[in-house]
Design a protein around this motif. Structure first.
Motif, short mmCIF file in Angstrom:
data_model
loop_
_atom_site.label_atom_id
_atom_site.label_comp_id
_atom_site.label_asym_id
_atom_site.label_seq_id
_atom_site.Cartn_x
_atom_site.Cartn_y
_atom_site.Cartn_z
N ALA A 34 9.37 56.31 33.20
CA ALA A 34 10.23 55.61 34.16
C ALA A 34 9.52 55.55 35.50
O ALA A 34 9.06 56.56 36.01
CB ALA A 34 11.56 56.32 34.27
N THR A 37 12.78 53.14 40.87
CA THR A 37 13.58 54.05 41.69
C THR A 37 14.69 53.22 42.32
O THR A 37 14.61 51.98 42.34
CB THR A 37 12.73 54.68 42.82
N ASP A 96 17.83 51.05 38.05
CA ASP A 96 17.04 51.90 38.94
C ASP A 96 16.28 53.04 38.28
O ASP A 96 15.68 53.86 38.97
CB ASP A 96 17.89 52.41 40.10
N ARG A 97 16.24 53.10 36.96
CA ARG A 97 15.46 54.15 36.28
C ARG A 97 14.69 53.62 35.07
O ARG A 97 14.17 54.40 34.29
CB ARG A 97 16.37 55.29 35.83
N ASN A 98 14.62 52.32 34.89
CA ASN A 98 13.83 51.76 33.80
C ASN A 98 12.36 51.75 34.20
O ASN A 98 12.03 51.93 35.37
CB ASN A 98 14.30 50.33 33.49
N THR A 126 20.05 58.11 32.00
CA THR A 126 21.20 57.76 32.84
C THR A 126 20.70 57.01 34.07
O THR A 126 19.73 57.43 34.71
CB THR A 126 21.97 59.03 33.24
N GLN A 127 21.37 55.90 34.40
CA GLN A 127 20.94 55.09 35.53
C GLN A 127 22.02 54.11 35.95
O GLN A 127 23.03 53.96 35.28
CB GLN A 127 19.67 54.34 35.19
N ASN A 128 21.76 53.45 37.08
CA ASN A 128 22.66 52.43 37.60
C ASN A 128 22.17 51.06 37.20
O ASN A 128 20.98 50.76 37.27
CB ASN A 128 22.73 52.49 39.13
N GLU A 146 27.19 52.82 36.85
CA GLU A 146 26.37 53.88 36.26
C GLU A 146 26.66 53.96 34.76
O GLU A 146 27.81 53.90 34.34
CB GLU A 146 26.67 55.23 36.90
#
Length: 156
Positions: A34, A37, A96-98, A126-128, A146
């Motif tokens: 990942a 950010t 935001d975390r891919n 887990t991410q938004n 989320e």
């Protein structure tokens, strides 16, 4: 002389060369770490949408907890009449975390009939999910959701 013959002459036999090649293919197919950010996701959105988005009009429907992050269904709906004078021009989606923040961008027009898109995305953790709708009047609207991705039954 072929590259494999050359390698064999220099101490690498054909079987070793094939194994080396397969190892390179496996390394190339390995999932990326990942890198996105929250800051890189916001930067990408600000580069795509020049207007500061306001909260509202956009709804993100998806699972709150995804037991399998390989295929998470997502529906984005925007409150718009979709008329010639008032319609959604584009919907941009980032995570935001891919490995990379950009997920998808959809172009719409009044002929689309409904301001709604559906897709499936892969989420490793887990991410938004952040969606921004660009409107025909130049305004922009946003929503964030989320999604908790479980790994082996535990929150990730």
């Amino acid at each position: 002389m072929s590259p494999i013959t050359n390698l064999a002459r220099e101490g690498l036999n054909r079987r070793q060369a094939v194994a080396l090649g397969l190892g390179g293919i496996a390394a190339a197919m390995a999932p990326l770490n990942a890198r996105a950010t929250p800051e890189s996701a916001r930067k990408l959105l600000s580069d795509m949408v020049k207007t500061e988005p306001k909260a509202g009009k956009v709804q993100i429907k998806t699972q709150e907890i995804a037991e399998n992050g390989n295929t998470v269904p997502v529906t984005i709906t925007v409150d718009s009449p979709m008329t010639d004078k008032d319609y959604v021009k584009a919907i941009h989606v980032v995570a935001d975390r891919n490995p990379l923040p950009g997920v998808a961008s959809f172009s719409l027009n009044p002929a689309s009939g409904k301001a709604e898109v559906q897709f499936r995305m892969r989420m490793a953790e887990t991410q938004n999910i952040i969606a921004v709708a660009e409107m025909s009047d130049g305004s922009a609207w946003t929503a964030t959701r989320e999604v908790k991705v479980t790994i082996g039954g535990c929150g990730g």
